[in-house]
Design a protein around this motif. Structure first.
Motif, mmCIF file in Angstrom:
data_model
loop_
_atom_site.group_PDB
_atom_site.id
_atom_site.type_symbol
_atom_site.label_atom_id
_atom_site.label_comp_id
_atom_site.label_asym_id
_atom_site.label_seq_id
_atom_site.Cartn_x
_atom_site.Cartn_y
_atom_site.Cartn_z
ATOM 1 N N GLN A 88 0.831 -1.193 0.000
ATOM 2 C CA GLN A 88 0.000 0.000 0.000
ATOM 3 C C GLN A 88 0.876 1.259 0.000
ATOM 4 O O GLN A 88 2.069 1.202 0.290
ATOM 5 N N GLY A 89 0.272 2.387 -0.280
ATOM 6 C CA GLY A 89 0.949 3.678 -0.176
ATOM 7 C C GLY A 89 2.094 3.843 -1.152
ATOM 8 O O GLY A 89 2.068 3.340 -2.282
ATOM 9 N N LEU A 90 3.131 4.552 -0.704
ATOM 10 C CA LEU A 90 4.265 4.891 -1.557
ATOM 11 C C LEU A 90 4.962 3.644 -2.099
ATOM 12 O O LEU A 90 5.365 3.595 -3.264
ATOM 13 N N THR A 179 7.734 13.190 -15.290
ATOM 14 C CA THR A 179 8.693 12.900 -14.220
ATOM 15 C C THR A 179 8.708 13.947 -13.110
ATOM 16 O O THR A 179 9.568 13.909 -12.238
ATOM 17 N N GLY A 180 7.761 14.892 -13.138
ATOM 18 C CA GLY A 180 7.584 15.801 -11.999
ATOM 19 C C GLY A 180 8.362 17.095 -12.043
ATOM 20 O O GLY A 180 8.539 17.738 -11.010
ATOM 21 N N ASN A 219 5.147 3.359 -15.369
ATOM 22 C CA ASN A 219 6.571 3.578 -15.167
ATOM 23 C C ASN A 219 6.894 5.055 -14.994
ATOM 24 O O ASN A 219 7.796 5.419 -14.225
ATOM 25 N N VAL A 220 6.180 5.917 -15.692
ATOM 26 C CA VAL A 220 6.405 7.359 -15.554
ATOM 27 C C VAL A 220 5.999 7.826 -14.163
ATOM 28 O O VAL A 220 6.698 8.631 -13.535
ATOM 29 N N VAL A 225 7.367 9.752 -8.737
ATOM 30 C CA VAL A 225 7.293 9.571 -7.277
ATOM 31 C C VAL A 225 8.692 9.476 -6.685
ATOM 32 O O VAL A 225 8.992 10.080 -5.649
ATOM 33 N N MET A 226 9.577 8.740 -7.342
ATOM 34 C CA MET A 226 10.944 8.610 -6.853
ATOM 35 C C MET A 226 11.670 9.948 -6.920
ATOM 36 O O MET A 226 12.430 10.312 -6.022
#
Length: 488
Positions: A88-90, A179-180, A219-220, A225-226
């Motif tokens: 769950q979560g991250l 990718t943020g 994957n994106v 998130v990373m």
């Protein structure tokens, strides 16, 4: 990028060339790095000076992987990926649908040793984030992988954020977050301009509640998130979700939207607006909040963004040229946007700044206003950064300095005091609405290079531009055909 960051990026990237012989693509390599780096960081957090409880079960953690070799190592890695993909979560977002792409155990072990050699938690968030951003950029530079479509030039992102002036306690959304990059730039802007005076509550809001993003590609989302995690953004829950932003209105509204939706002429699904023609395709989105029915992805994102903005919310959106001139649904959407929103600025971007060659794009800035009869747009200010500008990714990339004049004349502190220049002109609402099909594809400067064949773009760029123009023309014919079909 600091020397320390550049050295680590180069070291990790050099090993990618070894893995290429093992059938591992650049994108796969960054994906595998993400899994392993997350496990290593989680392990470091359990040791001094942090001494935090592990977020990963003991039989699935970094040490369980590091102590193995050969076939046992490969089996353990596959087990970790499989079981954490259901978390769950991250954790669940990072490892969602994860698979081992490194088929040779010796190469997997070498990569583990490379990552284990660094004390990642001892680095600042800036250094860790810079290293990961460097890897993402190298991945984007691999044109065959197609990863460049998720990577907006960082100089452009920084300029967009600067003129948008995000503030503490504002919510910021990117419905096609890639990718943020927009989140990182907005985080940096708020931290640098307000950080010294922000109380604890505002700092916690910035970290945990400011950002919300969506992307349709698993994957994106993982990479995004990373990327945020390494920059110290977010907590145990992911601020990014895997979803199709266009599928529905979630009801959540945001203060700021910053985005570069995916380019492409047609969506595989036709969006059905209230009263619009229903597609024969079995998959249709019921969006009564849209002004017009269209299969054009950019128009649908534009309509989605107008919905998710709060009243007095602000948006900056990267859009291709066809959004400015396409007829049919495009004309309707432009009319409604000019009337119901304050569409105040258009930045015409140069070619050669995106990894996809031949892309002609713009940034449209607009604010959401309360409902009223009179049109909200008074003037649309257009800045021409395209005419007589020549950029290439390798030899002449877009730099911060190239956008400084735009930032200056944009005058975010007082837009009412704007002054026209050779590159910056204003057009009134009446002038715009009276143009044929409300065409906003406006230029006034003369292209010098058209008079000198020696200054023409390279053949590959010209071919890409011709292809884009043909695709846009095909889109226009498809709209005409759809209109004719609807009358039959």
């Amino acid at each position: 990028m600091s020397n320390e960051s550049a050295t680590i990026v180069q070291k990790l990237w050099n090993f990618c060339n070894v893995l290429r012989d093992d059938g591992v693509s650049y994108g796969d390599y960054v994906e595998q790095l993400t899994y392993l780096l997350f496990l290593k960081l989680a392990d470091e957090q359990t040791k001094p000076p942090f001494n935090k409880p592990s977020t990963i079960p003991a039989d699935l953690d970094w040490e369980s992987l590091r102590k193995e070799s050969g076939t046992a190592l490969e089996d353990q890695y596959v087990k970790i990926l499989r079981e954490l993909s259901n978390a769950q979560g991250l954790l669940g977002v990072i490892f969602r649908k994860s698979q081992n792409r490194i088929q040779t155990p010796a190469n997997l072990q070498r990569l583990i040793h490379l990552i284990n050699a660094e004390n990642w938690s001892g680095m600042t968030a800036d250094i860790k984030g810079t290293i990961y951003e460097g890897l993402l950029q190298k991945n984007a530079e691999d044109t065959k992988s197609g990863a460049g479509q998720y990577f907006t030039p960082r100089a452009l992102i920084k300029a967009m954020v600067t003129v948008m002036h995000p503030e503490p306690m504002q919510t910021i959304c990117d419905p096609a977050c890639g990718t943020g990059g927009f989140f990182l730039a907005a985080h940096d802007y708020i931290s640098e301009n307000y950080g010294s005076t922000m109380p604890r509550a505002q700092k916690e809001f910035l970290r945990f509640n400011t950002f919300a993003g969506t992307d349709i590609v698993d994957n994106v989302v993982r990479l995004c998130v990373m990327n945020l995690y390494l920059h110290g953004i977010g907590g145990t829950e992911s601020p990014i979700t895997t979803d199709d932003s266009l599928s529905r209105d979630t009801g959540t509204r945001y203060d700021v939207v910053l985005t570069n939706p995916p380019f492409g002429n047609r969506s595989s699904i036709t969006i059905t607006a209230d009263g619009g023609k229903r597609s024969n395709t079995s998959l249709t989105y019921e969006r009564d909040d849209f002004w017009a029915t269209t299969s054009n992805k950019q128009f649908n994102f534009l309509q989605h963004i107008k919905t998710i903005l709060k009243t007095d919310g602000r948006a900056a959106v990267v859009l291709p040229d066809n959004v400015l001139f396409e007829r049919g649904a495009g004309e309707t959407i432009r009319q409604q946007l000019l009337k119901q929103f304050d569409v105040h600025t258009l930045l015409r971007l140069p070619t050669g700044i995106f990894y996809a060659q031949g892309v002609k794009a713009n940034v449209l800035f607009f604010d959401k206003r309360p409902a009223r009869e009179e049109p909200w747009t008074q003037k649309l200010w257009i800045y021409d950064l395209r005419t007589n500008k020549n950029f290439t990714l390798k030899t002449n990339p877009l730099q911060d300095t190239d956008l400084q004049d735009f930032i200056t004349v944009y005058n975010p502190e007082n837009r009412e005091a704007r002054v026209e220049t050779d590159q910056f002109r204003a057009y009134t609402y009446n002038e715009l609405i009276e143009r044929e099909h409300v065409n906003l594809d406006i230029f006034w400067q003369k292209e010098d290079s058209l008079e000198d064949a020696a200054d023409l773009p390279t053949p590959d760029v010209l071919a890409a531009e011709i292809t884009k123009n043909l695709e846009s023309a095909l889109g226009l014919f498809q709209n005409i055909q759809a209109e004719l079909d609807s009358k039959n």
